[in-house]
Design a protein around this motif. Structure first.
Motif, PDB file in Angstrom:
ATOM      1  N   SER A   1      -0.589  11.264  -3.854  1.00 58.01           N
ATOM      2  CA  SER A   1      -0.811  11.897  -2.553  1.00 58.01           C
ATOM      3  C   SER A   1       0.213  11.385  -1.559  1.00 58.01           C
ATOM      4  O   SER A   1       0.823  10.351  -1.753  1.00 58.01           O
ATOM      5  N   GLY A   2       0.392  12.088  -0.431  1.00 57.07           N
ATOM      6  CA  GLY A   2       1.325  11.659   0.599  1.00 57.07           C
ATOM      7  C   GLY A   2       0.681  10.751   1.628  1.00 57.07           C
ATOM      8  O   GLY A   2       1.277  10.457   2.663  1.00 57.07           O
ATOM      9  N   HIS A   3      -0.516  10.288   1.342  1.00 60.10           N
ATOM     10  CA  HIS A   3      -1.276   9.500   2.303  1.00 60.10           C
ATOM     11  C   HIS A   3      -0.733   8.066   2.397  1.00 60.10           C
ATOM     12  O   HIS A   3      -0.485   7.422   1.387  1.00 60.10           O
TER      13      HIS A   3
ATOM     14  N   VAL B   1       1.865  13.264   8.523  1.00 62.66           N
ATOM     15  CA  VAL B   1       1.515  12.474   7.330  1.00 62.66           C
ATOM     16  C   VAL B   1       0.184  11.753   7.589  1.00 62.66           C
ATOM     17  O   VAL B   1       0.107  10.881   8.457  1.00 62.66           O
ATOM     18  N   PRO B   2      -0.874  12.088   6.830  1.00 65.67           N
ATOM     19  CA  PRO B   2      -2.152  11.404   7.041  1.00 65.67           C
ATOM     20  C   PRO B   2      -2.006   9.907   6.763  1.00 65.67           C
ATOM     21  O   PRO B   2      -1.417   9.508   5.761  1.00 65.67           O
TER      22      PRO B   2
ATOM     23  N   GLU C   1      -5.224   1.983  -3.807  1.00 65.78           N
ATOM     24  CA  GLU C   1      -5.055   2.626  -5.105  1.00 65.78           C
ATOM     25  C   GLU C   1      -4.836   4.137  -4.982  1.00 65.78           C
ATOM     26  O   GLU C   1      -4.149   4.740  -5.798  1.00 65.78           O
ATOM     27  N   ARG C   2      -5.407   4.752  -3.954  1.00 62.14           N
ATOM     28  CA  ARG C   2      -5.260   6.205  -3.782  1.00 62.14           C
ATOM     29  C   ARG C   2      -4.100   6.583  -2.869  1.00 62.14           C
ATOM     30  O   ARG C   2      -3.854   7.758  -2.631  1.00 62.14           O
ATOM     31  N   ALA C   3      -3.402   5.569  -2.312  1.00 64.99           N
ATOM     32  CA  ALA C   3      -2.344   5.861  -1.335  1.00 64.99           C
ATOM     33  C   ALA C   3      -1.089   6.385  -2.020  1.00 64.99           C
ATOM     34  O   ALA C   3      -0.841   6.122  -3.195  1.00 64.99           O
TER      35      ALA C   3
ATOM     36  N   ARG D   1      -2.389  -4.991  -5.614  1.00 59.36           N
ATOM     37  CA  ARG D   1      -3.124  -3.744  -5.873  1.00 59.36           C
ATOM     38  C   ARG D   1      -2.169  -2.551  -5.942  1.00 59.36           C
ATOM     39  O   ARG D   1      -2.321  -1.662  -6.785  1.00 59.36           O
ATOM     40  N   ALA D   2      -1.177  -2.545  -5.052  1.00 61.40           N
ATOM     41  CA  ALA D   2      -0.185  -1.461  -5.064  1.00 61.40           C
ATOM     42  C   ALA D   2       0.597  -1.486  -6.378  1.00 61.40           C
ATOM     43  O   ALA D   2       0.855  -0.440  -6.976  1.00 61.40           O
TER      44      ALA D   2
END
Ligand code: ATP
Length: 318
Positions: free
Chosen positions: A1-3, A48-49, A124-126, A152-153
């Motif tokens: 995702s672009g978050h 960008v969120p 993790e979702r970034a 984590r990244a």
């Protein structure tokens, strides 16, 4: 995702309404400031969120900080700390034209950010994580939080962006160098001023040209470094290719916040598929625009921004 996910300390900002030192002023404006939330705000404005993670006190200053950052559309993940005060920042426009920034953050809630403050799954979702050197210098727990986010990244294969943002009052240069290098080595893009690049590269005494600073800093990171040169623009090194961009000419009101706007401009461009030359253009334009307003993250009113600038500019950099 672009978050994007970022983490750091955001403070109540007391900003002189007129020229003068706090010693002499009767009135200050209330505002909010923090490098990472400034970047988050810039990213959200660019579409960008972005989530900002931080800690504030259970006090009016903390309420203001959270309200300001939320109002801009940034997703705020804040821990409320009943035992510590929200940090303060003061900004004065001195009679000689310089802007002076002082911090009251020792022992603050924001400096007590810790690994558990970053919720499971967020990193993790970034699509990208953005960190600064400031957080590595705030406290042992803040440094542990940076390390935890980096780990984590890494596990989740999320790229990391790092703005050195050295604060000499918080850390000595040798300690800083080790810490910044450790983060830079795990980052896919590093932003630094020329002095910060020299610090990270351990070459303070040598008169390196800015291109080699960018090139060598990019080699510490995973391929990309951008060296910010204030009113002289910026140099980027991307996979061995060097680019230089002069500053976009503007009438400078307050240069504080230019670096954060610049970083947001670069990241927003890259995350939406732009190449390095376009990213550098967008970054330089965003940095210049931030110089035209007294706040650290506000935008000028559209009419003022549209007015063309002619004639030589005065350099107001601190
Ligand atoms: P800060 O931490 O105060 O926000 P910084 O040192 O991180 O600043 P600067 O190099 O001061 O970052 O500014 C970032 C970018 O903004 C510059 O590379 C340049 O493109 C733009 N910029 C800065 N100052 C000016 C100026 N006076 N005129 C036009 N553009 C500027």
């Amino acid at each position: 995702s672009g978050h994007v996910v970022t983490m750091g300390e955001t403070m109540l900002l007391l900003s002189g309404r007129s020229v003068g030192s706090v010693r002499d002023l009767d009135a200050v404006g209330l505002d909010t400031g923090g490098a990472e939330s400034n970047v988050a705000i810039g990213l959200v404005r660019a579409g960008v969120p972005t989530t900002w993670v931080g800690r504030v006190g259970t006090d009016p200053a903390g309420e203001r900080v959270l309200a300001d950052v939320r109002r801009t559309g940034v997703d705020v993940v804040a821990v409320l700390d009943p035992d510590r005060s929200t940090g303060l920042m003061m900004k004065e426009r001195l009679p000689d034209g310089r802007t002076r920034v002082t911090y009251h953050r020792a022992g603050s809630a924001g400096s007590a950010v810790r690994p558990e403050d970053v919720p499971d799954g967020l990193v993790e979702r970034a699509g990208l994580v953005h960190l600064t050197g400031i957080t590595t210098a705030l406290s042992d727990s803040a440094r542990a939080a940076v390390d935890a986010v980096l780990a984590r990244a890494d596990t989740a294969c999320v790229p990391v962006s790092f703005d050195v943002n050295h604060r000499p009052k918080l850390v000595d240069p040798d300690t800083a160098r080790q810490r910044y290098r450790a983060v830079a080595e795990r980052s896919s893009v590093v932003f630094a001023s020329d002095d910060e690049a020299r610090l990270v590269l351990g070459r303070q005494e040598q008169p390196d040209d800015e291109e080699s600073l960018a090139y060598d800093l990019a080699a510490v990171a995973d391929g990309t470094a951008v060296v910010k040169l204030g009113s002289r623009g910026a140099v980027a090194s991307v996979d061995g290719v060097l680019l230089r961009r002069p500053a976009t000419p503007v009438r400078v009101v307050d240069p504080v916040g230019a670096g954060d706007a610049f970083v947001a401009g670069w990241l927003a461009a890259v995350l939406t598929g732009a190449g390095p030359a376009e990213a550098l253009d967008r970054a330089a334009d965003a940095g210049a625009l931030a110089c035209t307003v007294p706040g650290d993250w506000q935008l000028p009113d559209p009419d003022a921004a549209a007015r063309p600038v002619d004639g030589p500019e005065v350099d107001h950099t601190v």
